[in-house]
Motif scaffolding. Structure first.
Motif, PDB file in Angstrom:
ATOM      1  N   PHE A 103     -21.351  54.485 -57.141  1.00 44.99           N
ATOM      2  CA  PHE A 103     -22.170  53.354 -56.721  1.00 44.99           C
ATOM      3  C   PHE A 103     -23.380  53.788 -55.915  1.00 44.99           C
ATOM      4  O   PHE A 103     -23.494  54.925 -55.464  1.00 44.99           O
ATOM      5  CB  PHE A 103     -21.320  52.371 -55.914  1.00 44.99           C
ATOM      6  N   SER A 109     -19.505  51.425 -50.604  1.00 47.39           N
ATOM      7  CA  SER A 109     -18.648  51.680 -51.760  1.00 47.39           C
ATOM      8  C   SER A 109     -17.303  52.292 -51.370  1.00 47.39           C
ATOM      9  O   SER A 109     -16.450  52.489 -52.224  1.00 47.39           O
ATOM     10  CB  SER A 109     -19.366  52.571 -52.763  1.00 47.39           C
TER      11      SER A 109
ATOM     12  N   GLU B 206     -19.400  47.103 -52.811  1.00 49.46           N
ATOM     13  CA  GLU B 206     -19.151  48.025 -53.915  1.00 49.46           C
ATOM     14  C   GLU B 206     -17.735  48.589 -53.903  1.00 49.46           C
ATOM     15  O   GLU B 206     -17.225  48.978 -54.942  1.00 49.46           O
ATOM     16  CB  GLU B 206     -20.188  49.146 -53.878  1.00 49.46           C
ATOM     17  N   TYR B 207     -17.083  48.618 -52.740  1.00 43.71           N
ATOM     18  CA  TYR B 207     -15.720  49.158 -52.758  1.00 43.71           C
ATOM     19  C   TYR B 207     -14.771  48.232 -53.513  1.00 43.71           C
ATOM     20  O   TYR B 207     -13.801  48.700 -54.118  1.00 43.71           O
ATOM     21  CB  TYR B 207     -15.218  49.470 -51.342  1.00 43.71           C
ATOM     22  N   MET B 209     -15.810  46.467 -56.097  1.00 43.66           N
ATOM     23  CA  MET B 209     -16.132  46.762 -57.495  1.00 43.66           C
ATOM     24  C   MET B 209     -15.470  48.060 -57.938  1.00 43.66           C
ATOM     25  O   MET B 209     -14.986  48.163 -59.066  1.00 43.66           O
ATOM     26  CB  MET B 209     -17.635  46.871 -57.666  1.00 43.66           C
ATOM     27  N   ALA B 210     -15.462  49.031 -57.039  1.00 41.44           N
ATOM     28  CA  ALA B 210     -14.828  50.307 -57.391  1.00 41.44           C
ATOM     29  C   ALA B 210     -13.374  50.080 -57.760  1.00 41.44           C
ATOM     30  O   ALA B 210     -12.846  50.705 -58.679  1.00 41.44           O
ATOM     31  CB  ALA B 210     -14.946  51.288 -56.222  1.00 41.44           C
ATOM     32  N   ALA B 211     -12.719  49.174 -57.053  1.00 40.75           N
ATOM     33  CA  ALA B 211     -11.321  48.879 -57.368  1.00 40.75           C
ATOM     34  C   ALA B 211     -11.215  48.106 -58.680  1.00 40.75           C
ATOM     35  O   ALA B 211     -10.317  48.343 -59.483  1.00 40.75           O
ATOM     36  CB  ALA B 211     -10.688  48.081 -56.234  1.00 40.75           C
ATOM     37  N   ARG B 212     -12.170  47.193 -58.913  1.00 39.05           N
ATOM     38  CA  ARG B 212     -12.108  46.402 -60.148  1.00 39.05           C
ATOM     39  C   ARG B 212     -12.405  47.260 -61.368  1.00 39.05           C
ATOM     40  O   ARG B 212     -11.854  47.022 -62.445  1.00 39.05           O
ATOM     41  CB  ARG B 212     -13.083  45.230 -60.057  1.00 39.05           C
ATOM     42  N   VAL B 213     -13.284  48.244 -61.190  1.00 39.44           N
ATOM     43  CA  VAL B 213     -13.625  49.122 -62.321  1.00 39.44           C
ATOM     44  C   VAL B 213     -12.371  49.806 -62.860  1.00 39.44           C
ATOM     45  O   VAL B 213     -12.198  49.934 -64.078  1.00 39.44           O
ATOM     46  CB  VAL B 213     -14.678  50.170 -61.896  1.00 39.44           C
ATOM     47  N   ILE B 214     -11.513  50.250 -61.954  1.00 41.57           N
ATOM     48  CA  ILE B 214     -10.320  50.949 -62.436  1.00 41.57           C
ATOM     49  C   ILE B 214      -9.187  49.974 -62.734  1.00 41.57           C
ATOM     50  O   ILE B 214      -8.068  50.386 -63.001  1.00 41.57           O
ATOM     51  CB  ILE B 214      -9.862  52.048 -61.449  1.00 41.57           C
ATOM     52  N   GLY B 215      -9.480  48.677 -62.689  1.00 41.34           N
ATOM     53  CA  GLY B 215      -8.512  47.708 -63.171  1.00 41.34           C
ATOM     54  C   GLY B 215      -7.406  47.359 -62.190  1.00 41.34           C
ATOM     55  O   GLY B 215      -6.311  46.998 -62.598  1.00 41.34           O
ATOM     56  N   VAL B 216      -7.688  47.440 -60.889  1.00 41.28           N
ATOM     57  CA  VAL B 216      -6.688  47.016 -59.901  1.00 41.28           C
ATOM     58  C   VAL B 216      -6.497  45.501 -60.035  1.00 41.28           C
ATOM     59  O   VAL B 216      -7.464  44.754 -60.169  1.00 41.28           O
ATOM     60  CB  VAL B 216      -7.167  47.375 -58.477  1.00 41.28           C
TER      61      VAL B 216
END
Lengths: 335, 315
Positions: A103, A109, B206-207, B209-216
């Motif tokens: 990010f 992030s 963004e953190y 989103m970072a979790a959503r990206v990996i499908g949490v």
């Protein structure tokens, strides 16, 4: 393209609903309003290469990044990863494990309440790659060393690190599920110039070692030139020029690309006369008809104001470049 | 918090020493207000929890009461007895012992009511903030409606309705539960609104989103990512609400809809003592009142300190 593409995007479009709440809309007699963030975007990234998207703020670069990793559901078009279609919001752990994202803002992030080791281990735990705690700890330590930190840093919290170090943690997290494809959404734009270079070199180094494929989003042309194999120039949700980075930097054809490259400060020709870019980026809620760049384009004529230009493939010394411009198609740009 | 500061026992020595050296404890030791408030709260908690063993008399044991002991003034005054340091009431009950048992009930109701309001409010706030749209609008309108009723009115209403529906005996035995529900239910919107506000900010970071990206899973994003980041303000509201809940309970008991005199909370004690205020027997109401004020003040001061200490960005 000869190599098989790892990520292939066809006719991608995405709209955001920016309407007012229902009651206000009903009272004022307004219709729903949509922001067209991405329109008719197609490209493919060969395995092991870097494709960069550049453009001004609000041109839809980040939206494409988020569509590519499945954070949004595309309004139109398709995204294929290694031959398999990506559908947003659906559990496809096998696919999700193979891609991750770095990010823009290293201060937002990383979850401020989590220890670094937990942050980096999260993908490992989510995908169930390792069960044993000691094994996970060893892997996290290895990742930290790989990005230039020490395993002991895992016990700290994100606020104990500088921006560049946090971005390294972010990279370590992105790598922890052993992905093949990384989407990098302006990974260095929040960093100091000297730190930017370190992070970019780390990313290139990791790409060479691990065979990673990058979708790289940036507005910094110097960074893009350093990183990219392929380059796509975006304007108001559309790709106006796309091709090998060398080809575009050597001989930009689209008027917008030329204006962008014109704006780069030059060490060899300081103080040279420049053509200033007039006007503002139009609102993507009400984009201008025809070519969206026509209000600012020095070459615009009546056709540009009425008809949307389709990409035209031109052969150059460095490879094929796709350009969506009536002026280039008609040869008016060389006049 | 203050527990970790006690001298180390042999077995746990190293761990307690580590806790003593921790940032939080350091912060605590260097804040005189926190130490004072912590000491008061700790002392009161101790007295309340161990009331049956600490109290010199058992105010619930009718056999031990002697009407001859009634209306003793507190100690330095003429007619006082050392066995009743803060005097006695009209039944010959020891005021000091009654206060200890009263604190026990007050704290019990207060803590339970705040926990109830917190759990309900935090979950609703998280859900509203993270889901957004129709869910958010519906939950927040419910909270708005709840907020328009004053807490005391809601409590009186709940108590009245439950009292009318249930038979008297059952009502009596459930009195504490009803009080907890009545006080808790009027406080959840505060938690919900605060948590929703913070969740709206956090969910776009963004953190997340970072979790959503990996499908949490969504509920895990809410509970393990967003929740720890919105708890800071919740803690402050919880402590301020604890004071408020204790006062609410005292108010209800003072008004006579709370706990009966056979099971006196601080509010009940203030109420019963109040009847004798004008005949000059002030100690029956002043001591429980002072205890209430001191308790609420100390809890609020401790809450303020905790807010500063638990915020890693302020350290």
């Amino acid at each position: 393209m000869a190599e098989a593409a790892l990520l292939e995007i066809r006719g991608l479009g995405h709209e955001f609903d920016v309407s007012r709440p229902w009651l206000q809309r009903a009272l004022r007699g307004e219709r729903r309003r949509f922001l067209r963030a991405v329109d008719e975007v197609s490209f493919a990234i060969p395995r092991g290469q870097t494709l960069s998207l550049v453009g001004e703020s609000g041109c839809g670069k980040s939206t494409i990044a988020r569509l590519a990793v499945g954070l949004y559901r595309p309004s139109r078009g398709s995204i294929h990863f290694d031959g398999t279609g990506i559908v947003a919001g659906q559990a496809q752990p096998a696919l999700r494990r193979r891609m991750n994202m770095i990010f823009q803002d290293p201060y937002a992030s990383l979850n401020p309440r989590w220890r670094v080791s937990d942050i980096i281990a999260e993908p490992i735990r989510v995908f169930g790659l390792m069960k044993d705690r000691a094994q996970i700890a060893a892997r996290v330590g290895g990742l930290l060393s790989q990005v230039g930190l020490t395993p002991a840093d895992g016990t700290k919290f994100p606020h104990e690190f500088s921006g560049g170090q946090r971005q390294r943690i972010s990279i370590a997290r992105a790598l922890s599920s052993e992905p093949e494809f990384l989407v990098c959404d302006e990974p260095t734009s929040a960093l100091d110039v000297s730190v930017q270079a370190q992070i970019l070199n780390l990313m290139k180094d990791l790409q060479a070692r691990l065979g990673l494929t990058y979708l790289f989003i940036s507005h910094n042309l110097a960074v893009v030139r350093h990183m990219s194999d392929q380059l796509g120039v975006m304007y108001l949700g559309r790709i106006v020029e796309m091709g090998p980075a060398e080809a575009i930097f050597a001989a930009p054809r689209h008027p917008y690309t030329r204006l962008l490259l014109e704006a780069i400060p030059s060490l060899s020709e300081p103080g040279r006369a420049r053509v200033p870019v007039g006007g503002e980026v139009p609102s993507p809620i009400a984009p201008p008809p025809g070519c969206t760049f026509h209000p600012r384009c020095p070459l615009a004529n009546a056709r540009c104001r009425a008809e949307v230009p389709q990409p035209l493939t031109l052969q150059t010394a460095h490879g094929a470049v796709d350009i969506a411009c009536h002026a280039v198609a008609e040869g008016r740009d060389r006049a | 918090m203050s527990v970790t500061a006690t001298p180390a026992r042999p077995g746990l020595g190293a761990r307690l020493r580590a806790a003593y050296d921790s940032d939080l404890c350091y912060h605590f030791r260097h804040s005189p207000v926190a130490v004072l408030a912590g000491a008061i709260v700790a002392l009161m908690l101790f007295g309340a929890i161990f009331a049956p063993w600490v109290a010199p008399h058992d105010p619930f044991d009718l056999a031990s009461l002697n009407l001859m002991d009634s209306f003793h003034p507190p100690v330095p005054l003429a007619g006082s007895v050392w066995t009743f340091p803060l005097g006695t009431d009209d039944q010959g009950r020891d005021v000091f012992s009654a206060i200890l048992f009263g604190m026990r009930i007050s704290l019990e109701v207060g803590v339970a009511a705040v926990l109830f309001a917190m759990v309900v409010g935090v979950l609703i706030g998280l859900l509203a903030g993270y889901a957004g749209g129709v869910v958010d609008a519906a939950l927040m309108r419910i909270a708005d409606v709840q907020l328009t009723f004053p807490a005391i009115l809601v409590s009186l209403l709940v108590d009245g309705v439950v009292g009318a529906v249930l038979p008297t005996d059952l009502h009596r035995s459930l009195q504490i539960g009803i009080l907890i529900f009545a006080i808790g239910i009027s406080n959840w919107p505060q938690f919900a609104r605060t948590v929703r506000g913070s969740t709206l900010v956090e969910r776009n970071k963004e953190y997340v989103m970072a979790a959503r990206v990996i499908g949490v899973a969504r509920w895990r994003v809410m509970l393990s990512h967003i929740l720890p980041n919105v708890l800071g303000p919740v803690l402050i509201i919880a402590t301020l609400n604890l004071g408020f809940a204790i006062i609410s309970e005292a108010t209800l008991s003072f008004l006579g809809v709370g706990l009966p005199p056979t099971e006196p909370s601080l509010g009940t004690l203030i109420n019963t003592g109040n009847n004798f205020l004008f005949s000059g027997d002030w100690w029956m109401t002043v001591f429980p009142g002072a205890t209430l004020v001191l308790m609420v003040l100390a809890i609020n001061l401790l809450g303020d300190w905790l807010r500063d200490a638990l915020n890693p960005r302020l350290r």
